[in-house]
Design an enzyme around this catalytic site. Structure first.
Site, PDB file in Angstrom:
ATOM      1  N   ASN A 350      25.848  38.165  41.136  1.00  0.00           N
ATOM      2  CA  ASN A 350      27.082  38.928  41.349  1.00  0.00           C
ATOM      3  C   ASN A 350      26.782  40.159  42.201  1.00  0.00           C
ATOM      4  O   ASN A 350      26.651  41.272  41.694  1.00  0.00           O
ATOM      5  CB  ASN A 350      27.688  39.322  39.999  1.00  0.00           C
ATOM      6  CG  ASN A 350      29.064  39.933  40.144  1.00  0.00           C
ATOM      7  OD1 ASN A 350      29.213  41.145  40.259  1.00  0.00           O
ATOM      8  ND2 ASN A 350      30.077  39.091  40.162  1.00  0.00           N
ATOM      9  N   GLY A 393      28.714  42.593  37.558  1.00  0.00           N
ATOM     10  CA  GLY A 393      27.860  43.265  38.518  1.00  0.00           C
ATOM     11  C   GLY A 393      28.659  44.013  39.563  1.00  0.00           C
ATOM     12  O   GLY A 393      29.837  44.339  39.372  1.00  0.00           O
ATOM     13  N   ARG A 395      29.959  43.193  42.442  1.00  0.00           N
ATOM     14  CA  ARG A 395      31.201  42.604  42.950  1.00  0.00           C
ATOM     15  C   ARG A 395      32.318  42.729  41.925  1.00  0.00           C
ATOM     16  O   ARG A 395      33.453  43.066  42.267  1.00  0.00           O
ATOM     17  CB  ARG A 395      31.001  41.132  43.330  1.00  0.00           C
ATOM     18  CG  ARG A 395      32.228  40.557  44.060  1.00  0.00           C
ATOM     19  CD  ARG A 395      32.077  39.083  44.407  1.00  0.00           C
ATOM     20  NE  ARG A 395      33.156  38.646  45.272  1.00  0.00           N
ATOM     21  CZ  ARG A 395      34.347  38.239  44.861  1.00  0.00           C
ATOM     22  NH1 ARG A 395      34.635  38.245  43.563  1.00  0.00           N
ATOM     23  NH2 ARG A 395      35.272  37.848  45.727  1.00  0.00           N
ATOM     24  N   CYS A 396      32.005  42.461  40.666  1.00  0.00           N
ATOM     25  CA  CYS A 396      33.020  42.580  39.615  1.00  0.00           C
ATOM     26  C   CYS A 396      33.627  43.980  39.565  1.00  0.00           C
ATOM     27  O   CYS A 396      34.819  44.142  39.301  1.00  0.00           O
ATOM     28  CB  CYS A 396      32.407  42.272  38.249  1.00  0.00           C
ATOM     29  SG  CYS A 396      32.050  40.550  37.935  1.00  0.00           S
ATOM     30  N   MET A 397      32.801  44.992  39.808  1.00  0.00           N
ATOM     31  CA  MET A 397      33.235  46.382  39.632  1.00  0.00           C
ATOM     32  C   MET A 397      33.900  46.960  40.877  1.00  0.00           C
ATOM     33  O   MET A 397      34.094  48.174  40.952  1.00  0.00           O
ATOM     34  CB  MET A 397      32.038  47.253  39.246  1.00  0.00           C
ATOM     35  CG  MET A 397      31.415  46.911  37.911  1.00  0.00           C
ATOM     36  SD  MET A 397      30.138  48.088  37.401  1.00  0.00           S
ATOM     37  CE  MET A 397      28.890  47.841  38.672  1.00  0.00           C
TER      38      MET A 397
END
EC number: 3.5.3.6
Length: 406
Positions: A350, A393, A395-397
């Site tokens: 991620n 990670g 990208r998620c955030m």
């Protein structure tokens, strides 16, 4: 080109929305964390330091970082936006008529900064300075929440995702996250950065019950050239994907949606936990989940109202055709079988691509980061010992709102 535009996963990242969830994380306990979709209680101080490092890393790369709480506070300066948000969060049906009115009056006594913090971070019964003629208040534990905290707002990718010249304000799968969507609806509708811009909006109707049509941004990869890759997961349904595809085609923002079937498992709750795009032909992949023989469908428009949905035999060939590539460089999660499973769990796949071949990744995933380095990918490491325990990670955030195409 409208400056609010995300044309790819790998083009130059210019502007992004992040969230620093101080109040919400401080409300996480071993008793409530699972209901709030967290596996554990995070150290608030360490998590915030790690998030500050993430922000600084992006800013050092020339990325304009907007913080969700600031955007919400600025949106609340508009009286219509404030009235709309309180109407949808503090209803008579949720709290009872008298109690709802008193909660609303109490919240209106706060500054916009304080109100934004409460809406995002939660409010406990013990914090109310009044006793209402309310059975709900009388029956509730003082440390129960009047307004639930939203620690998952940390993962700004999920609640809304920009797809070329439009934004999907996603109908979330879990009850603990459904309120998040209205915060983004308000921001995109009334914040000065967005209110005067012309862009397509999908799933914007807050009064519609979307039933089983759920979709979350972690499952949506804008791979470029008019194509969108979406994972069918525990959070994103075929119905959600088909409805998104129809809206994308209606507004001419995409020419093809590629859907792939993921296991319904928490370790790979979204597509971007097992696959991300790092350079023109380079993808990070967790091979236990992503392979060429996985279930894959191509969705294209069929006239003005219908979809053409075809099951495809080879996912990698579909991906190469969509991106007009002769080959793919697949970098699999590093280490032996045990190490790869551990690093995937800690979001080794991620990563957030800043520009072709440059990514932000958790430094703890040493085996996978070494493979990235050997493949010519430059890793900008950030600490994620606490943030990663939320199961997301870089990208998620992050929610890109301005990124170049390819």
């Amino acid at each position: 080109m409208n400056k609010l535009f995300v044309g790819s996963e790998i083009g130059q990242l210019r502007r992004v929305i992040l969230h620093r969830p101080e109040r919400a994380l401080s409300h996480l306990t071993p008793t409530n964390c699972h209901n709030l979709l967290f596996d554990d209680v995070l150290s608030v101080e360490k998590a915030l330091l790690e998030h500050d490092q993430f922000v600084k890393t992006l800013e050092n790369q020339g990325v304009d970082v907007l913080l969700l709480q600031d955007l919400l506070e600025q949106t609340l300066e508009n009286p219509e936006a404030k009235e709309w948000l309180l109407k949808h969060q503090i209803s008579h049906y949720r709290f009872g008529p008298t109690f709802a009115n008193q909660i609303r009056s109490f919240l209106l006594e706060h500054s916009n900064k304080e109100l934004a913090s409460i809406l995002l971070g939660g409010l406990a019964f013990i914090e109310l300075p009044f006793k209402a003629p309310s059975m709900l208040q009388q029956l509730s534990d003082p440390f129960d929440f009047v307004i639930d905290p939203l620690p998952n707002h940390l993962f700004t990718r999920d609640t809304s995702c920009w797809i070329y010249g439009g934004v999907s304000i996603n109908p979330m799968a879990k009850a603990a996250r459904k309120r998040e969507s209205n915060h983004l609806r308000a921001i995109y509708r009334w914040h000065p950065l967005f209110s005067n811009q012309d862009f397509a909006r999908y799933f914007e109707d807050e009064n519609r019950y979307y039933d089983n049509a759920t979709i979350e941004g972690g499952d949506v990869l804008v791979i470029g050239k008019g194509n969108v890759l979406v994972g069918i997961s525990e959070r994103t349904t075929p119905q959600g994907i088909e409805n998104l595809a129809k809206q994308l085609f209606r507004t001419h923002q995409a020419k093809q949606v590629i859907a792939i079937k993921l296991p319904e498992d928490r370790s790979c709750m979204h597509l971007d936990t097992v696959m991300t795009h790092m350079d023109h032909n380079v993808f990070s992949v967790y091979p236990r989940v992503i392979d060429k023989n996985m279930g894959c469908w191509s969705i294209t428009p069929c006239g003005e109202q219908h979809l053409d949905i075809k099951e495809m035999p080879n996912f990698q060939n579909v991906l190469m055709s969509a991106l007009e590539l002769d080959n793919l460089n697949i970098i699999t999660t590093g280490g032996d079988s045990y190490e790869a499973e551990r690093e995937q769990w800690h979001d080794a796949n991620n990563v957030l691509t800043i520009k072709p071949g440059v990514v932000v990744a958790y430094e703890r995933n040493t085996y996978t980061n070494e493979k990235y380095d050997k493949a010519g990918i430059h890793v900008l490491p950030i600490t994620g010992d606490e943030l990663g325990r939320g199961r997301g990670g870089a990208r998620c955030m992050s929610c890109p709102i301005e990124r170049d195409g390819i």
